[in-house]
Design an enzyme around this catalytic site. Structure first.
Site, PDB file in Angstrom:
ATOM      1  CB  SER A 171     -15.374  40.178 -24.721  1.00  0.00           C
ATOM      2  OG  SER A 171     -16.668  40.747 -24.775  1.00  0.00           O
TER       3      SER A 171
ATOM      4  CE  LYS B  20     -16.105  34.939 -23.123  1.00  0.00           C
ATOM      5  NZ  LYS B  20     -15.481  34.429 -24.319  1.00  0.00           N
TER       6      LYS B  20
ATOM      7  CB  THR C 245      -0.783  30.221 -72.400  1.00  0.00           C
ATOM      8  OG1 THR C 245      -0.909  28.807 -72.551  1.00  0.00           O
ATOM      9  CG2 THR C 245      -0.151  30.814 -73.645  1.00  0.00           C
TER      10      THR C 245
ATOM     11  CB  THR D 103     -12.024   8.039 -23.936  1.00  0.00           C
ATOM     12  OG1 THR D 103     -12.742   7.442 -22.867  1.00  0.00           O
ATOM     13  CG2 THR D 103     -10.546   7.669 -23.822  1.00  0.00           C
TER      14      THR D 103
ATOM     15  CB  SER E 125       5.640  24.346 -74.629  1.00  0.00           C
ATOM     16  OG  SER E 125       4.253  24.364 -74.363  1.00  0.00           O
ATOM     17  CB  THR E 126       2.573  27.446 -71.698  1.00  0.00           C
ATOM     18  OG1 THR E 126       2.691  28.676 -72.388  1.00  0.00           O
ATOM     19  CG2 THR E 126       1.790  27.613 -70.418  1.00  0.00           C
ATOM     20  CG  ASN E 127       1.482  22.992 -72.550  1.00  0.00           C
ATOM     21  OD1 ASN E 127       1.086  24.087 -72.129  1.00  0.00           O
ATOM     22  ND2 ASN E 127       0.932  22.373 -73.594  1.00  0.00           N
TER      23      ASN E 127
HETATM   24  N1  ASP Z   1      -0.626  26.003 -73.258  1.00  0.00           N
HETATM   25  C1  ASP Z   1      -0.453  26.029 -74.675  1.00  0.00           C
HETATM   26  C2  ASP Z   1       0.974  25.774 -75.100  1.00  0.00           C
HETATM   27  C3  ASP Z   1       1.938  26.926 -74.907  1.00  0.00           C
HETATM   28  O1  ASP Z   1       1.565  28.011 -74.546  1.00  0.00           O
HETATM   29  O2  ASP Z   1       3.148  26.715 -75.086  1.00  0.00           O
HETATM   30  C4  ASP Z   1      -1.374  24.986 -75.292  1.00  0.00           C
HETATM   31  O3  ASP Z   1      -1.188  23.807 -75.088  1.00  0.00           O
HETATM   32  O4  ASP Z   1      -2.317  25.363 -75.954  1.00  0.00           O
END
Ligand code: ASP
Length: 472
Positions: A317, A323, A100, A186, A139-141
């Site tokens: 080294s 080396k 957010t 091997t 939205s952040t989401n």
């Molecule tokens: N991340 C926020 C949503 C947002 O910032 O849009 C929440 O679900 O609380």
């Protein structure tokens, strides 16, 4: 004297540097998250700004913001995309709040640039509001996972291009070394003959699979949830906006993005990031196995295995003059260890989702970006500073394979396991070659023995069977 302006957010009032383009939300987040001391990844910032630009286009088309507001938002986005105002992104990449603060910081900067463009002052937000206008329909989401995916797709494309170059290098070396015969080993013991070319071809084969998996990660990450808003139900976004926004974003980014079929699922489940992470882990492990081999095969130069020579890159080294150490495979392995660790972090973060959201995207992006950047650098240096300059100790390898008791394995189908074991013991005790003992004991004629111990035939699957057919 430092001057401040007074701003407020939904929590209260804050003092903000007078000329800053971020606002109170970002400032609070800066204070709350003193974690890595780093700032947001540039590709991720670009992606967030592109999302805002796409939203402005669509919102204006639907008459949800005015043309004047859209032009000012787009102007602000283009300025940021051109590299300006970057120091106003002040939030640490590892943050609480599901990203957010990243979203708020971006909304504030864009709103301030846009307001200024329209003749307003910083921190006033009367002409373009960070939440009402810049964040409209979002939205952040949905903004943050979508932006993370865009950045990741771009990182993966870069990795794919670099991986393609590495594949060409392995192909070239496989061809260059196709007649360099050596003993295969091997469990770190002498086994049966192989060519160094076959070993490099095997490196090519495994990396080719990794290359194909990188494309799968790109396809997976191209499914974005923009239009979902808070939980996938699209609340507060216009219906047409929800339908059209990913198409607009596709045009803005130039990437082949698709909207998630189920936006509720697309908002809460982060399995796509875990899938991408496991592809990186697999790639890293392939690279580290190759690096282990290169370190072993180049060990010495006088008392080690010494099959190959790695290019000299730097003094090894501070105390041992002359080396030289296998620094390039060493760095590649360390990158692999880091990528595996990052994958564990991503696994835990993806697992920790609850109900409609997973709040742990910030650490997922941070770790995946780090893995992608490090892997790209690692395969670049592996190719340019190591693989391309590898040389083989061809004569020594031929001598070793001719002397090696392990050749006896090729005799077993002709004289049996028991007799072959006795020859092996005699060879070990006497220091004579397998060939010498077989001839001395008249177990096989010289011509037949030449045919059986022909290295080219020994290393080519199926050729012994063809011989048997010819014999009949
Ligand atoms: N991340 C926020 C949503 C947002 O910032 O849009 C929440 O679900 O609380």
């Amino acid at each position: 004297m430092t001057k401040f302006r007074r701003e407020h957010d939904s929590v209260g009032e804050m003092d903000i540097l007078e000329n800053a383009y971020y606002g109170a939300n970002a400032k609070r987040a800066e204070e709350n998250f003193p974690i890595t001391g780093l700032k947001a990844d540039d590709k991720f910032l670009d992606a967030m700004v592109e999302v805002k630009k796409a939203a402005a286009f669509e919102n204006e088309k639907l008459d949800l913001i005015s043309k004047e507001q859209k032009d000012a938002i787009v102007y602000a986005c283009d300025k940021i995309l051109a590299g300006e105002y970057r120091d106003n992104f002040i939030v640490d990449p590892i943050q609480g709040g599901a990203g957010t603060s990243y979203n708020m910081n971006t909304n504030e900067i864009i709103a301030n640039i846009a307001n200024e463009k329209l003749g307003g002052g910083l921190g006033v937000y009367d002409k373009v509001h960070p939440n009402d206008d810049v964040n409209k329909g979002q939205s952040t989401n949905d903004v943050i996972p979508t932006s993370g995916k865009i950045a990741l797709v771009r990182y993966f494309i870069e990795l794919k291009d670099e991986c393609e170059k590495l594949l060409k290098s392995f192909e070239k070396k496989a061809d260059e070394f196709k007649d360099v015969y050596k003993m295969g080993r091997t469990q770190l013991q002498d086994a049966v003959p192989i060519s160094l070319g076959q070993e490099f071809n095997a490196y090519h084969s495994v990396i080719k699979r990794d290359y194909k998996r990188i494309q799968k990660a790109i396809d997976e990450l191209s499914n974005v949830n923009l239009g979902a808003t808070a939980i996938g139900t699209g609340l507060n976004a216009d219906r047409t906006y929800v339908k059209e926004i990913v198409g607009v974003l596709k045009d803005v980014t130039g990437l082949d993005l698709k909207q998630a079929e189920d936006l509720v699922d697309g908002t809460q489940n982060l399995d796509g990031f875990l899938y991408a992470s496991s592809i990186l882990k697999t790639f890293a492990v392939s690279l580290s196995k190759i690096s282990n081999d290169l370190r072993l095969m180049s060990s010495g130069p006088q008392t080690g295995i010494g099959d190959i020579n790695l290019p000299v890159r730097q003094a090894g080294s501070s105390i041992m003059p002359g080396k030289i150490n296998p620094v390039i495979p060493e760095v590649v392995s360390q990158v692999a260890f880091a990528v595996c660790g990052n994958d564990t972090t991503v696994t835990m973060a993806v697992e920790a989702g609850q109900l409609e959201l997973n709040a742990f995207e910030p650490v997922i992006f941070y770790k995946l970006f780090e893995s992608l950047r490090a892997l790209k650098g690692a395969i670049y240096t592996l190719r340019v500073n190591c693989i391309d300059g590898i040389t083989a100790n061809k004569e020594l390898l031929l001598e070793e394979v001719e002397q090696c008791v392990g050749l006896v394995t090729a005799l077993a189908p002709h004289i049996g396991y028991e007799k072959s074991s006795k020859i092996a013991h005699k060879a070990q005790e006497s220091g004579k070659t397998v060939r010498e003992i077989v001839l001395e004991e008249k177990l096989l004629g010289e011509d037949e023995l030449d045919r059986i111990l022909d290295f080219k035939k020994m290393i080519t699957p199926g050729i012994l069977e063809e011989d048997k057919l010819e014999e009949k």
